[in-house]
Design a protein around this motif. Structure first.
Motif, PDB file in Angstrom:
ATOM      1  N   LYS A 129      -9.764   2.282  -9.304  1.00  0.00           N
ATOM      2  CA  LYS A 129     -10.709   1.934  -8.230  1.00  0.00           C
ATOM      3  C   LYS A 129     -12.099   1.646  -8.798  1.00  0.00           C
ATOM      4  O   LYS A 129     -12.775   0.714  -8.364  1.00  0.00           O
ATOM      5  CB  LYS A 129     -10.761   3.065  -7.205  1.00  0.00           C
ATOM      6  CG  LYS A 129     -11.526   2.714  -5.953  1.00  0.00           C
ATOM      7  CD  LYS A 129     -11.402   3.797  -4.906  1.00  0.00           C
ATOM      8  CE  LYS A 129     -12.216   3.416  -3.682  1.00  0.00           C
ATOM      9  NZ  LYS A 129     -12.141   4.434  -2.647  1.00  0.00           N
TER      10      LYS A 129
ATOM     11  N   SER B 194      -8.981   1.493  -1.467  1.00  0.00           N
ATOM     12  CA  SER B 194      -8.317   2.509  -0.657  1.00  0.00           C
ATOM     13  C   SER B 194      -8.945   2.603   0.712  1.00  0.00           C
ATOM     14  O   SER B 194     -10.054   2.116   0.949  1.00  0.00           O
ATOM     15  CB  SER B 194      -8.381   3.866  -1.353  1.00  0.00           C
ATOM     16  OG  SER B 194      -9.713   4.358  -1.356  1.00  0.00           O
ATOM     17  N   TYR B 195      -8.203   3.238   1.598  1.00  0.00           N
ATOM     18  CA  TYR B 195      -8.720   3.567   2.914  1.00  0.00           C
ATOM     19  C   TYR B 195      -8.013   4.836   3.370  1.00  0.00           C
ATOM     20  O   TYR B 195      -6.946   5.182   2.874  1.00  0.00           O
ATOM     21  CB  TYR B 195      -8.509   2.419   3.917  1.00  0.00           C
ATOM     22  CG  TYR B 195      -7.058   2.184   4.269  1.00  0.00           C
ATOM     23  CD1 TYR B 195      -6.478   2.801   5.372  1.00  0.00           C
ATOM     24  CD2 TYR B 195      -6.274   1.341   3.489  1.00  0.00           C
ATOM     25  CE1 TYR B 195      -5.143   2.589   5.694  1.00  0.00           C
ATOM     26  CE2 TYR B 195      -4.945   1.112   3.802  1.00  0.00           C
ATOM     27  CZ  TYR B 195      -4.384   1.733   4.901  1.00  0.00           C
ATOM     28  OH  TYR B 195      -3.067   1.531   5.203  1.00  0.00           O
ATOM     29  N   LYS B 196      -8.640   5.516   4.295  1.00  0.00           N
ATOM     30  CA  LYS B 196      -8.084   6.776   4.779  1.00  0.00           C
ATOM     31  C   LYS B 196      -7.495   6.570   6.171  1.00  0.00           C
ATOM     32  O   LYS B 196      -8.101   5.929   7.028  1.00  0.00           O
ATOM     33  CB  LYS B 196      -9.170   7.851   4.818  1.00  0.00           C
ATOM     34  CG  LYS B 196      -8.633   9.237   4.967  1.00  0.00           C
ATOM     35  CD  LYS B 196      -9.689  10.270   4.650  1.00  0.00           C
ATOM     36  CE  LYS B 196      -9.039  11.651   4.727  1.00  0.00           C
ATOM     37  NZ  LYS B 196      -9.930  12.689   4.321  1.00  0.00           N
ATOM     38  N   ARG B 197      -6.277   7.092   6.338  1.00  0.00           N
ATOM     39  CA  ARG B 197      -5.619   7.083   7.642  1.00  0.00           C
ATOM     40  C   ARG B 197      -5.125   8.499   7.892  1.00  0.00           C
ATOM     41  O   ARG B 197      -4.253   8.979   7.174  1.00  0.00           O
ATOM     42  CB  ARG B 197      -4.450   6.105   7.657  1.00  0.00           C
ATOM     43  CG  ARG B 197      -3.816   5.998   9.044  1.00  0.00           C
ATOM     44  CD  ARG B 197      -2.562   5.150   9.144  1.00  0.00           C
ATOM     45  NE  ARG B 197      -2.528   3.982   8.313  1.00  0.00           N
ATOM     46  CZ  ARG B 197      -1.410   3.553   7.699  1.00  0.00           C
ATOM     47  NH1 ARG B 197      -0.273   4.199   7.820  1.00  0.00           N
ATOM     48  NH2 ARG B 197      -1.443   2.467   6.954  1.00  0.00           N
TER      49      ARG B 197
ATOM     50  N   GLN C 287      -4.781  12.174   7.447  1.00  0.00           N
ATOM     51  CA  GLN C 287      -5.019  13.067   6.314  1.00  0.00           C
ATOM     52  C   GLN C 287      -4.721  12.409   4.969  1.00  0.00           C
ATOM     53  O   GLN C 287      -4.935  13.020   3.942  1.00  0.00           O
ATOM     54  CB  GLN C 287      -4.134  14.298   6.470  1.00  0.00           C
ATOM     55  CG  GLN C 287      -4.372  15.042   7.762  1.00  0.00           C
ATOM     56  CD  GLN C 287      -4.806  16.458   7.522  1.00  0.00           C
ATOM     57  OE1 GLN C 287      -4.618  17.003   6.454  1.00  0.00           O
ATOM     58  NE2 GLN C 287      -5.411  17.059   8.524  1.00  0.00           N
ATOM     59  N   HIS C 288      -4.226  11.180   4.990  1.00  0.00           N
ATOM     60  CA  HIS C 288      -3.799  10.527   3.755  1.00  0.00           C
ATOM     61  C   HIS C 288      -4.729   9.380   3.373  1.00  0.00           C
ATOM     62  O   HIS C 288      -5.254   8.684   4.228  1.00  0.00           O
ATOM     63  CB  HIS C 288      -2.374   9.978   3.898  1.00  0.00           C
ATOM     64  CG  HIS C 288      -1.349  11.034   4.123  1.00  0.00           C
ATOM     65  ND1 HIS C 288      -0.880  11.845   3.123  1.00  0.00           N
ATOM     66  CD2 HIS C 288      -0.704  11.422   5.251  1.00  0.00           C
ATOM     67  CE1 HIS C 288       0.010  12.677   3.610  1.00  0.00           C
ATOM     68  NE2 HIS C 288       0.132  12.458   4.919  1.00  0.00           N
ATOM     69  N   ARG C 289      -4.890   9.223   2.066  1.00  0.00           N
ATOM     70  CA  ARG C 289      -5.627   8.080   1.526  1.00  0.00           C
ATOM     71  C   ARG C 289      -4.590   7.110   0.978  1.00  0.00           C
ATOM     72  O   ARG C 289      -3.709   7.485   0.207  1.00  0.00           O
ATOM     73  CB  ARG C 289      -6.597   8.513   0.431  1.00  0.00           C
ATOM     74  CG  ARG C 289      -7.372   7.354  -0.164  1.00  0.00           C
ATOM     75  CD  ARG C 289      -8.615   7.782  -0.886  1.00  0.00           C
ATOM     76  NE  ARG C 289      -9.613   8.383  -0.016  1.00  0.00           N
ATOM     77  CZ  ARG C 289     -10.458   7.706   0.775  1.00  0.00           C
ATOM     78  NH1 ARG C 289     -10.400   6.398   0.828  1.00  0.00           N
ATOM     79  NH2 ARG C 289     -11.330   8.346   1.508  1.00  0.00           N
TER      80      ARG C 289
ATOM     81  N   TYR D  99      -3.687   3.458  -1.002  1.00  0.00           N
ATOM     82  CA  TYR D  99      -4.195   2.570  -2.052  1.00  0.00           C
ATOM     83  C   TYR D  99      -3.424   1.260  -2.025  1.00  0.00           C
ATOM     84  O   TYR D  99      -2.231   1.231  -1.713  1.00  0.00           O
ATOM     85  CB  TYR D  99      -4.045   3.233  -3.423  1.00  0.00           C
ATOM     86  CG  TYR D  99      -4.991   4.391  -3.600  1.00  0.00           C
ATOM     87  CD1 TYR D  99      -6.232   4.209  -4.194  1.00  0.00           C
ATOM     88  CD2 TYR D  99      -4.656   5.661  -3.152  1.00  0.00           C
ATOM     89  CE1 TYR D  99      -7.121   5.262  -4.343  1.00  0.00           C
ATOM     90  CE2 TYR D  99      -5.531   6.720  -3.290  1.00  0.00           C
ATOM     91  CZ  TYR D  99      -6.763   6.514  -3.886  1.00  0.00           C
ATOM     92  OH  TYR D  99      -7.635   7.551  -4.022  1.00  0.00           O
TER      93      TYR D  99
ATOM     94  N   CYS E 239       0.375   5.864  -0.310  1.00  0.00           N
ATOM     95  CA  CYS E 239      -0.498   7.026  -0.426  1.00  0.00           C
ATOM     96  C   CYS E 239      -0.231   7.713  -1.764  1.00  0.00           C
ATOM     97  O   CYS E 239       0.776   7.445  -2.430  1.00  0.00           O
ATOM     98  CB  CYS E 239      -0.305   7.993   0.742  1.00  0.00           C
ATOM     99  SG  CYS E 239       1.295   8.803   0.790  1.00  0.00           S
TER     100      CYS E 239
ATOM    101  N   SER F 248      -4.060  10.772  -8.634  1.00  0.00           N
ATOM    102  CA  SER F 248      -5.414  10.627  -8.083  1.00  0.00           C
ATOM    103  C   SER F 248      -6.420  10.274  -9.171  1.00  0.00           C
ATOM    104  O   SER F 248      -7.299   9.421  -8.971  1.00  0.00           O
ATOM    105  CB  SER F 248      -5.849  11.907  -7.383  1.00  0.00           C
ATOM    106  OG  SER F 248      -5.068  12.133  -6.245  1.00  0.00           O
TER     107      SER F 248
ATOM    108  N   GLU G 276       0.827  -1.214   0.000  1.00  0.00           N
ATOM    109  CA  GLU G 276       0.000   0.000   0.000  1.00  0.00           C
ATOM    110  C   GLU G 276       0.855   1.255   0.000  1.00  0.00           C
ATOM    111  O   GLU G 276       1.953   1.287   0.547  1.00  0.00           O
ATOM    112  CB  GLU G 276      -0.927  -0.004   1.212  1.00  0.00           C
ATOM    113  CG  GLU G 276      -0.198   0.075   2.530  1.00  0.00           C
ATOM    114  CD  GLU G 276      -1.139  -0.039   3.708  1.00  0.00           C
ATOM    115  OE1 GLU G 276      -0.971   0.751   4.654  1.00  0.00           O
ATOM    116  OE2 GLU G 276      -2.021  -0.912   3.691  1.00  0.00           O
TER     117      GLU G 276
END
Length: 108
Positions: free
Chosen positions: A68, A75-78, A80-82, A84, A45, A61, A43
């Motif tokens: 996607k 994807s997932y968000k952690r 402030q960052h997404r 992939y 960002c 993006s 993964e």
């Protein structure tokens, strides 16, 4: 391919052919192939992908959104960052099979 578990004599329905066409077409872009190849490592960002591939975050993006949409990445968000990653092992298998195929072509 030896040891392949797929039915070699398989005939695909029109709907399956259309879905295969859409999936393969969504991969038919050099930037998207580079992104997918990068994600084979794990993964990442958007900022990591854009830096690694020397492309803008906007372009990364946009291409990730296409991948996607066709279930090639998730994807997932952690914070402030997404982040992939490849959607599943099938995506990795597709990339590896295509790579093996082109290597075989080079030896013929």
């Amino acid at each position: 391919m030896n040891g392949c578990s797929y039915n070699i004599g398989m005939h695909y329905s029109k709907d399956e052919i259309n879905k295969m066409y859409i999936l393969l077409s969504s991969m038919a872009d050099k930037t998207r192939i580079k992104i997918l190849s990068s994600l084979l490592e794990g993964e990442k960002c958007v900022c990591e992908i854009s830096k690694e591939l020397d492309i803008s975050q906007s372009l990364a993006s946009h291409q990730l959104a296409t991948l996607k949409k066709h279930f090639l990445v998730k994807s997932y968000k952690r914070g402030q960052h997404r982040f992939y990653l490849l959607d599943d092992e099938h995506v990795e298998l597709i990339l590896k099979i295509v790579h093996e195929h082109i290597l075989e072509e080079e030896h013929d």
